[in-house]
Each structure stands twice: as C-alpha cells, then as structure tokens.
Design an enzyme around this catalytic site. Structure first.
Site, mmCIF file in Angstrom:
data_model
loop_
_atom_site.group_PDB
_atom_site.id
_atom_site.type_symbol
_atom_site.label_atom_id
_atom_site.label_comp_id
_atom_site.label_asym_id
_atom_site.label_seq_id
_atom_site.Cartn_x
_atom_site.Cartn_y
_atom_site.Cartn_z
ATOM 1 N N GLU A 150 0.808 -1.231 0.000
ATOM 2 C CA GLU A 150 0.000 0.000 0.000
ATOM 3 C C GLU A 150 0.837 1.275 0.000
ATOM 4 O O GLU A 150 0.620 2.173 0.815
ATOM 5 C CB GLU A 150 -0.976 -0.021 1.183
ATOM 6 C CG GLU A 150 -1.890 -1.227 1.154
ATOM 7 C CD GLU A 150 -2.786 -1.362 2.380
ATOM 8 O OE1 GLU A 150 -2.764 -0.479 3.250
ATOM 9 O OE2 GLU A 150 -3.504 -2.377 2.469
ATOM 10 N N ASN A 206 1.948 -5.225 -3.050
ATOM 11 C CA ASN A 206 0.549 -5.550 -2.750
ATOM 12 C C ASN A 206 -0.238 -4.263 -2.491
ATOM 13 O O ASN A 206 0.244 -3.383 -1.770
ATOM 14 C CB ASN A 206 0.540 -6.435 -1.484
ATOM 15 C CG ASN A 206 -0.788 -7.077 -1.194
ATOM 16 O OD1 ASN A 206 -1.389 -7.714 -2.058
ATOM 17 N ND2 ASN A 206 -1.265 -6.939 0.051
ATOM 18 N N HIS A 261 -10.446 -6.081 -2.081
ATOM 19 C CA HIS A 261 -11.486 -5.723 -1.106
ATOM 20 C C HIS A 261 -12.536 -4.946 -1.899
ATOM 21 O O HIS A 261 -12.377 -3.760 -2.173
ATOM 22 C CB HIS A 261 -10.908 -4.873 0.021
ATOM 23 C CG HIS A 261 -9.923 -5.602 0.875
ATOM 24 N ND1 HIS A 261 -10.283 -6.666 1.668
ATOM 25 C CD2 HIS A 261 -8.594 -5.434 1.048
ATOM 26 C CE1 HIS A 261 -9.212 -7.127 2.303
ATOM 27 N NE2 HIS A 261 -8.169 -6.402 1.943
ATOM 28 N N GLU A 283 -6.320 -10.657 -1.151
ATOM 29 C CA GLU A 283 -7.087 -10.402 0.089
ATOM 30 C C GLU A 283 -8.575 -10.282 -0.227
ATOM 31 O O GLU A 283 -9.243 -9.354 0.209
ATOM 32 C CB GLU A 283 -6.606 -9.103 0.754
ATOM 33 C CG GLU A 283 -5.131 -9.072 1.079
ATOM 34 C CD GLU A 283 -4.705 -7.820 1.853
ATOM 35 O OE1 GLU A 283 -5.587 -7.080 2.328
ATOM 36 O OE2 GLU A 283 -3.492 -7.602 1.973
ATOM 37 N N ASP A 329 -12.437 -10.090 -0.424
ATOM 38 C CA ASP A 329 -13.753 -10.148 0.211
ATOM 39 C C ASP A 329 -14.642 -9.140 -0.498
ATOM 40 O O ASP A 329 -14.165 -8.220 -1.145
ATOM 41 C CB ASP A 329 -13.715 -9.917 1.731
ATOM 42 C CG ASP A 329 -12.945 -8.684 2.160
ATOM 43 O OD1 ASP A 329 -12.856 -7.724 1.383
ATOM 44 O OD2 ASP A 329 -12.433 -8.679 3.298
HETATM 45 O O1 G3I Z 1 -4.797 -6.745 19.060
HETATM 46 C C1 G3I Z 1 -5.526 -5.599 19.493
HETATM 47 C C2 G3I Z 1 -6.162 -5.854 20.803
HETATM 48 O O2 G3I Z 1 -5.174 -6.051 21.764
HETATM 49 C C3 G3I Z 1 -7.039 -4.636 21.137
HETATM 50 O O3 G3I Z 1 -7.714 -4.891 22.336
HETATM 51 C C4 G3I Z 1 -8.048 -4.385 20.046
HETATM 52 C C5 G3I Z 1 -8.899 -3.142 20.320
HETATM 53 O O4 G3I Z 1 -9.291 -2.511 19.135
HETATM 54 O O5 G3I Z 1 -7.349 -4.167 18.849
HETATM 55 C C6 G3I Z 1 -6.584 -5.279 18.463
HETATM 56 O O6 G3I Z 1 -5.917 -4.979 17.279
HETATM 57 C C7 G3I Z 1 -6.724 -4.938 16.115
HETATM 58 C C8 G3I Z 1 -6.120 -5.911 15.115
HETATM 59 O O7 G3I Z 1 -6.775 -5.822 13.869
HETATM 60 C C9 G3I Z 1 -6.188 -7.367 15.595
HETATM 61 O O8 G3I Z 1 -7.510 -7.734 15.751
HETATM 62 C C10 G3I Z 1 -6.686 -3.535 15.557
HETATM 63 O O9 G3I Z 1 -7.388 -2.652 16.405
HETATM 64 C C11 G3I Z 1 -7.316 -3.505 14.179
HETATM 65 O O10 G3I Z 1 -7.102 -2.228 13.587
HETATM 66 C C12 G3I Z 1 -6.646 -4.547 13.293
HETATM 67 O O11 G3I Z 1 -7.289 -4.519 12.036
HETATM 68 C C13 G3I Z 1 -6.598 -5.185 10.999
HETATM 69 C C14 G3I Z 1 -6.267 -4.196 9.897
HETATM 70 O O12 G3I Z 1 -5.620 -4.886 8.829
HETATM 71 C C15 G3I Z 1 -5.329 -3.104 10.384
HETATM 72 O O13 G3I Z 1 -4.969 -2.262 9.352
HETATM 73 C C16 G3I Z 1 -7.485 -6.271 10.453
HETATM 74 O O14 G3I Z 1 -7.692 -7.282 11.446
HETATM 75 C C17 G3I Z 1 -6.849 -6.898 9.214
HETATM 76 O O15 G3I Z 1 -7.777 -7.762 8.591
HETATM 77 C C18 G3I Z 1 -6.475 -5.809 8.221
HETATM 78 O O16 G3I Z 1 -5.837 -6.390 7.123
HETATM 79 C C19 G3I Z 1 -5.444 -5.489 6.079
HETATM 80 C C20 G3I Z 1 -4.214 -6.079 5.421
HETATM 81 O O17 G3I Z 1 -3.233 -6.332 6.366
HETATM 82 C C21 G3I Z 1 -3.686 -5.119 4.341
HETATM 83 N N1 G3I Z 1 -4.716 -4.793 3.387
HETATM 84 C C22 G3I Z 1 -5.959 -4.331 3.939
HETATM 85 C C23 G3I Z 1 -6.502 -5.298 4.991
HETATM 86 C C24 G3I Z 1 -7.810 -4.813 5.518
HETATM 87 O O18 G3I Z 1 -7.650 -3.571 6.159
#
Ligand code: G3I
Length: 435
Positions: free
Chosen positions: A235, A283, A319, A350, A352
C-alpha cells in the site's frame, strides 16, 4: 453491473496469441523450518520455494462459459482506461501462457485448485484467534492450501521494540499451516500501518534505512525456507478516495518521508539479498478496477521492472465494496493481464466483497465472486486467490467503521457464522471448475 464469463474469450485469445508454456502455478515449499533468535540477520538456507511450473495443455479451459458482451484482454500500454465492454489487447511483447485447465470435479476449493493445470493456490487470511476454534481450523484446512497471517506478521507484532523480535504468534500460524500441508505468504515487511510507535515516529534517512534493513533481514531470516511468498511493500500509493480515484501519489509514510521513492527499490533489494528464491510481491488495494490508482501503480511497478529491481509479482487485494473500489471480472482481467505482461506473476491476495449498507446487492456479490475468480483462474500467471478470512462472523469488515456495517455482518465471505457454505462459495467453485 456486468455478467461476464471470461473463460471462453480468454482461452481463444491466449491460444491465438501462441500457446507457450505457463508460469509457475503453485510453489512447493522446501525444507525444514529455520529457527532463529532475535539477534542478527539471517539464517542460511537450503532450497525452499521451488516452483512446479507445470505446463498447461492447451484448451478451452472447459466448457460451459458462454461468451458475453464484455471481454478483456489487455496490453501493457500506459495504463489508459478503456470502455467497460471489450477492451482490446495490446502487444505486451511475450506470448501469454495458455489458459489454465480446470479439474473435472472437486469437492473442496482446495481440491479444485490442486487439480487444475497448472495448479492454483487457494488461500485464506488466518488469525491466531481463529486457530482456537475447531470449526474454523477444520474448514480452513479442508478448503485452502495457502495461508496469510491476518495480523501476526506485521511490524508491530514481530518487532514491538527496536531490535527485539517476538515470533510466537506468527510461528503458531506458520507451524499450523505447514502441518496441514499449506503454503504461507509473509505479510508484510514494509507498510505504513500497524507500525510500532517508535518506528512510526522515526526520522532521518540513515536511521530509517537501518531500521528497515534490520527488520527485513531478521524477519526473512527467521522464516527462511518456510515461506515462499513475501509482501515486501504494501500500500505505498494513496489517492484522495479509497476507491482509487483522485490525485494518485506516493503515500507519505515514515519510509517515503525519509528516503523518497527509492525506499521501494531498497526494500526489494534487501529482501532479495536475504532470500534468493522467495517470490517478492508489491501488494495494494483498489487497483482492481480501471482507475487512476491502478494506472499509477502499474507505472510505478513498470519502472521498477525496467530498473531491474527484484520484484516477482503484484498482489491485487480485491477488497470489493465501500469504501473501496468495485470491479467486475473484465476490470480485474485487464489489470491482472497488464501486470503479467511486465513479466510478473500476479495474485488475488485479500479477497472479500462486503455488503455493508447494501451498496453491493446480493446478486452483484455473486456475479463479482464468480467473474473475478474466473479472471484469475484463466491466467496461468495468476498463481493464487486468497480470501480475507474464513467466515462472515470473523471478518475484519464487521468492526471497521469506515465500511459502515454498523455492527451488522458484512456478509463478505464464503462461509456463514456456522461455517456453512454460502452461495458465494458455490459461485467460486463454479469459476474454479470452468463453469
Ligand atoms: O490486538 C488488538 C487488541 O489487543 C485490542 O484490544 C483491540 C482493540 O481494538 O485491537 C486489536 O488490534 C486490532 C487488530 O486488527 C487485531 O484484531 C486492531 O485494532 C485492528 O485495527 C486490526 O485490524 C486489521 C487491519 O488490517 C489493520 O490495518 C485487520 O484485522 C486486518 O484484517 C487488516 O488487514 C489489512 C491487510 O493487512 C492489508 N490490506 C488491507 C486489509 C484490511 O484492512
């Protein structure tokens, strides 16, 4: 909305253009897992990542696909946009590989991918939390042969403090994948998001370059010979809108701000020094449709190829749905083809399709799933399709406020909350079987 079936058109075009041997279908991972502590760089290594590269026989890619109004092949031109129906092909120079031949039948997506010729990787984003759920594990391993860690291999997870590495959560996923005979993609080495605070606030070219080098060397060294693909840079490009429209430009990240655009080349060069055989990917999201961001990324990657930067492939995240782009099969085919015409392999990395706010209707979602998977399937240079999660209930989209699901399920994936197959699953299977 388009209702496009591309198999017939692709097969006819590809063979008319000369049925040469295909690219690598699905890489075979090699030897035993490397281990390493936190310190110095890289493990040494054996072979790893050999590719199978089965040559495809020529063929129509199976029957059933009726030609319809929109076709898309494309050339490598300068990223011009074209009308949505009937993009014509350009030169590209080399002859495209012959179409992939589908399995006669399959009872899982994984089997359909493995029996195709050449094989197609069927992937899923896997979360550490999901692996605590037996139903999740069962479906994930039965239906997929390729894994991307959803969050556990990002910078904040692996190097929370400078030079101190934490491998446990990532190793769990990699070990589970390998014990189920699944391949793994590393995600992601250099990305502006999910950086620890100490890295995100770093300034100074020397400091940033050293930190980036230390991170890539340690992470790739730790996983060497266990992974066969890496998202080296994720990105790097920004537009005014998440749909990929408006003022495309390099994203002002800690890496770009300190090093300029050369950080891209540098990251791939460091990665290649660390592992000569892993496939190295760029990516990005919203480069699926025909839009300004896709054109900008195409030119950026083309420049890297021309400079001899060691990039092997491009991942189109896929996405689909608000706030990201919507793309039909012909749009995706156009973008996959022009990246492949640069001599690269391509991945849907990725996927969905979210139904938040009903912006994408249920029928549109089914058509998108079928046609986009088909666009990849018919191209041997498209080596895999990864779905971004297993079941709706665990999708990241449900809690992403920008997607405006407002607590409702995004209904974005192939399995429902009870891990039952949805109609989206059936449409994906149809595309994998050439129907
Ligand atoms: O692990 C913490 C936890 O300790 C905390 O209590 C909680 C409270 O919000 O947050 C948790 O972390 C979250 C993490 O996912 C794990 O669940 C983050 O807030 C959340 O922002 C994070 O989101 C991820 C996102 O990337 C971040 O940018 C998504 O799960 C994940 O699916 C998403 O994946 C990205 C790819 O890596 C890159 N391309 C886009 C894709 C979708 O955004």
């Amino acid at each position: 909305m388009r209702t496009t079936s591309l198999t017939f058109l692709f097969s006819a075009f590809l063979c008319a253009a000369g049925c040469s041997d295909g690219g690598d279908g699905a890489g075979e991972t090699g030897g035993a897992g490397a281990t390493s502590g936190s310190g110095g760089a890289g493990a040494t290594s054996g072979s790893g990542g050999a590719t199978t590269g089965t040559s495809a026989t020529t063929g129509s890619g199976s029957g059933g696909a009726a030609a319809s109004t929109s076709s898309a092949t494309s050339g490598s031109g300068g990223g011009a946009t074209t009308s949505t129906s009937s993009a014509t092909s350009g030169s590209g120079g080399s002859s495209p590989a012959p179409a992939r031949v589908p399995a006669a039948s399959a009872s899982t997506l994984r089997e359909a991918g493995e029996k195709a010729n050449p094989p197609l990787l069927i992937g899923a984003a896997i979360s550490g939390g999901g692996l605590n759920d037996n139903n999740y594990k069962r479906v994930a391993a039965a239906e997929h042969n390729y894994v991307t860690a959803e969050n556990e291999m990002k910078w904040d997870a692996l190097e929370p403090n400078p030079g101190q590495f934490s491998w446990g959560a990532a190793d769990n996923i990699v070990n589970w994948a390998r014990s189920n005979n699944m391949k793994v993609k590393g995600h992601t080495l250099v990305w502006h998001s999910q950086l620890p605070g100490w890295m995100n606030s770093m300034t100074g070219a020397t400091q940033v370059e050293q930190a980036m080098r230390r991170h890539i060397e340690n992470v790739m060294g730790h996983f060497k010979d266990r992974l066969n693909h890496w998202d080296v840079v994720n990105e790097a490009v920004l537009t005014d809108s998440d749909t990929g429209v408006g003022n495309p430009r390099m994203r002002p990240t800690v890496f770009f701000n300190a090093l300029g655009e050369r950080y891209l080349d540098l990251a791939f060069q460091i990665a290649r020094e660390q592992d000569p055989t892993a496939k190295l990917y760029y990516n990005d999201y919203s480069i699926d449709a025909r839009n300004e961001k896709a054109d900008f990324v195409y030119e950026m990657v083309k420049g890297m190829v021309e400079r001899g930067v060691p990039i092997d492939g491009v991942g189109l995240q896929m996405h689909i749905g608000p706030p990201n782009n919507e793309a039909g099969g012909a749009d995706v085919a156009y973008n996959l083809r022009r990246f492949a015409d640069l001599g690269l392999e391509v991945l849907i990395s990725e996927m969905d399709i979210n139904r938040c706010g009903d912006v994408v209707t249920a029928d549109e979602q089914l058509t998108y799933y079928h046609d986009i998977v088909e666009a990849c399937f018919v191209m041997p240079e498209c080596v895999g399709i990864t779905f971004w999660g297993i079941n709706d209930g665990r999708s990241w989209l449900n809690s992403w406020s920008t997607a405006r699901c407002n607590g409702r399920s995004s209904e974005s994936l192939l399995f429902n909350d009870q891990y039952q197959k949805k109609e989206t699953y059936n449409r994906v299977m149809d595309a994998l079987l050439g129907r």
